[in-house]
Scaffold this motif. Structure first.
Motif, PDB file in Angstrom:
ATOM      1  N   LEU A  49       0.817  -1.212   0.000  1.00 17.84           N
ATOM      2  CA  LEU A  49       0.000   0.000   0.000  1.00 17.84           C
ATOM      3  C   LEU A  49       0.853   1.265   0.000  1.00 17.84           C
ATOM      4  O   LEU A  49       0.617   2.183  -0.781  1.00 17.84           O
ATOM      5  N   PHE A  50       1.853   1.301   0.883  1.00 19.17           N
ATOM      6  CA  PHE A  50       2.730   2.472   0.992  1.00 19.17           C
ATOM      7  C   PHE A  50       4.185   2.018   1.118  1.00 19.17           C
ATOM      8  O   PHE A  50       4.474   0.988   1.726  1.00 19.17           O
ATOM      9  N   SER A 133      -0.207   5.148   6.535  1.00 17.00           N
ATOM     10  CA  SER A 133       1.101   5.662   6.108  1.00 17.00           C
ATOM     11  C   SER A 133       1.919   6.193   7.271  1.00 17.00           C
ATOM     12  O   SER A 133       3.154   6.276   7.182  1.00 17.00           O
ATOM     13  N   ILE A 316       2.963  12.647   0.307  1.00 10.38           N
ATOM     14  CA  ILE A 316       2.642  11.399  -0.386  1.00 10.38           C
ATOM     15  C   ILE A 316       2.723  11.583  -1.897  1.00 10.38           C
ATOM     16  O   ILE A 316       2.154  12.527  -2.452  1.00 10.38           O
ATOM     17  N   ASP A 318       2.077   9.602  -5.539  1.00 13.29           N
ATOM     18  CA  ASP A 318       1.276   8.499  -6.064  1.00 13.29           C
ATOM     19  C   ASP A 318       2.011   7.715  -7.135  1.00 13.29           C
ATOM     20  O   ASP A 318       2.592   8.298  -8.056  1.00 13.29           O
ATOM     21  N   ARG A 342       2.537   6.177  -2.365  1.00 17.40           N
ATOM     22  CA  ARG A 342       1.313   5.391  -2.296  1.00 17.40           C
ATOM     23  C   ARG A 342       1.279   4.483  -3.502  1.00 17.40           C
ATOM     24  O   ARG A 342       1.110   4.924  -4.633  1.00 17.40           O
ATOM     25  N   GLU A 345      -4.399   1.790  -3.501  1.00 17.80           N
ATOM     26  CA  GLU A 345      -5.452   2.059  -2.536  1.00 17.80           C
ATOM     27  C   GLU A 345      -5.759   0.774  -1.769  1.00 17.80           C
ATOM     28  O   GLU A 345      -5.529  -0.329  -2.251  1.00 17.80           O
TER      29      GLU A 345
END
Length: 347
Positions: A49-50, A133, A316, A318, A342, A345
Motif C-alpha cells: 500500500l505504501f 502511512s 505522499i 502516487d 502510495r 489504494e
C-alpha cells in the motif's frame, strides 16, 4: 484469477553521485503473479500500500564489495525498504488475511514474505485513528529512531539546550518535540522557510534556514549546546563541536553530506571531543532497538500521535513509477515532509 502485473523498481546501476531516475533505478512492469495460486511456502502474500523513501537507502546503492551496516542492493533485482501492506493470503498462524503489516519489503506491488519476525515486522493495531502511512513515519522506523536515540543517549536535563539538524524531517521533528517535553531549549535547522515554519510549530525555540543563515553564528549566539542531534555531518557538525558545552552529548544519527559525496571531510574542532569531555554516540536503530524499548514505543507513541501531542506531517507521492524522482528529491533535501509513495489504494 488470471495472473496480474507485479510492477517493481529495479536497482540498475551504481551511482557515483546522486541517484539518477531511470538509470540508478528503473520502473519495470515485465513480471506477473497469480495471486490465488502462487506458493507461499509457509509465509504470507501481501499487497503493498505504501513505501517509505528514506535517506539511508542511498548507502545500499553501492558496490557489494564495500562493507556496511546493511547489505548492498543487487543489480537487476528490486530495491527494498520500509513499507505498509495488507495480507491477502497467509500460512502463518495468527496472521489473518485482511490484517496489515509494516516492515522491510521489496519495492513492488505484491510480495511474498517468508515470515513476520518481530524484529523486522510489526502487525498494525488499527485501534489508533491514524493513517496507515504514519507507520512509515512517526509510528515507524523514523519514530523509533527518535524515541530510542533520545531515551538512550541524550541524558537530557531540564533547562539544557539541544540543537537538532534536519529538524523538519520525521526524525528531527520528533526529536524537537521530545526535547521540549523534557524541558529543553531547542535550536533547529532545515533548508527552506516552509520547514522553518514547521519546526517553530512543533516547539523549536530558535528555528533557522541553514541555506540563508550562518549556522555557526546562530550557535554562538544561542548556545552553548548540551545535546546535538546530527543528521548532517560536515561543517554543521564542526560548528556544533565549537559551540558545545563541557560534557555535551552528540547523537550521530545520519550524515547526509557524505551520502552522495564520498570525499573526506576536514574538521577544525575535532579536538573538542577531548577538551570538552564530549560523548559521541553513533547508532543504527535496528542494532539498538531491544524488545523493551520496542514495547515501550508501541505502548506510548501511537497514543501521543493520535491525540495530537506529537505532531507529524508527510508528503505522499502516487504510483510506484514515481520512486526514482522521489529518491533524488530526498537526497537533495527537496522534499517538504516525510516522503511516502502510495503504491495502491486499500481495496
Amino acid at each position: 484469477m488470471p495472473s496480474v502485473t507485479n510492477a517493481r523498481v529495479i536497482f540498475n546501476d551504481i551511482p557515483t553521485g546522486y541517484p539518477e531516475p531511470g538509470k540508478t533505478t528503473v520502473y519495470d512492469e515485465s513480471t506477473t503473479i497469480d495471486l490465488d495460486a502462487v506458493p507461499l511456502n509457509g509465509g504470507v502474500l501481501v499487497k503493498t500500500l505504501f513505501l517509505s523513501v528514506d535517506p539511508f537507502l542511498r548507502g545500499m546503492m553501492r558496490d557489494p564489495g564495500i562493507d556496511s551496516y546493511s547489505p548492498a542492493f543487487k543489480i537487476g533485482e528490486p530495491i527494498y525498504g520500509y513499507g505498509v501492506a495488507r495480507v491477502l493470503r497467509s500460512e502463518i498462524a495468527g496472521v489473518e488475511a485482511g490484517s496489515y503489516v509494516e516492515g522491510i519489503i521489496s519495492f513492488q506491488q505484491y510480495n511474498i514474505l517468508p515470515n513476520l519476525a518481530p524484529d523486522a515486522f510489526h502487525i498494525i493495531d488499527k485501534k489508533h485513528k491514524v493513517p496507515l502511512s504514519y507507520y512509515l513515519g512517526a509510528l515507524g522506523m523514523p519514530g523509533k529512531t527518535a524515541f530510542m536515540g533520545w531515551r538512550k543517549f541524550s541524558q537530557a536535563k531540564e533547562g539544557e539546550t539541544a540543537f537538532v539538524t534536519t529538524g523538519a524531517g520525521p526524525v528531527g521533528s520528533f526529536v524537537i518535540q521530545l526535547a521540549k517535553l523534557a524541558g529543553l531549549k531547542v535550536i533547529a535547522s532545515a533548508g527552506s522557510e516552509d520547514k522553518v515554519a514547521f519546526m517553530r510549530s512543533v516547539g523549536a525555540d530558535v528555528a533557522f534556514n541553514y541555506k540563508t543563515t550562518n549556522t555557526l553564528e546562530i550557535l554562538r549566539k544561542e548556545g552553548p549546546i548540551d545535546v546535538y542531534w546530527d543528521h548532517v555531518g560536515g561543517e554543521t557538525l564542526d560548528a556544533a563541536l565549537e559551540t558545545a558545552r563541557v560534557g555535551g552529548r552528540f547523537i550521530e544519527c545520519g550524515m547526509i553530506t557524505q551520502y552522495n559525496n564520498p570525499g573526506p571531510e576536514t574538521f577544525k574542532n575535532i579536538v573538542n571531543i577531548m577538551t570538552k569531555s564530549l560523548s559521541v554516540h553513533g547508532f543504527i536503530v535496528l542494532r539498538e532497538l531491544d524488545d523493551k524499548l520496542r514495547e515501550e514505543f508501541y505502548n506510548v507513541v501511537p497514543e501521543l500521535v493520535s491525540s495530537g501531542n506529537i505532531q507529524y506531517r508527510e508528503e505522499i507521492h502516487d504510483g510506484l513509477e514515481s520512486a526514482g524522482n522521489v529518491f533524488l528529491a530526498v537526497q537533495k533535501g527537496l522534499n517538504k515532509a516525510k516522503a511516502v509513495i502510495r503504491v495502491a489504494e486499500d481495496v
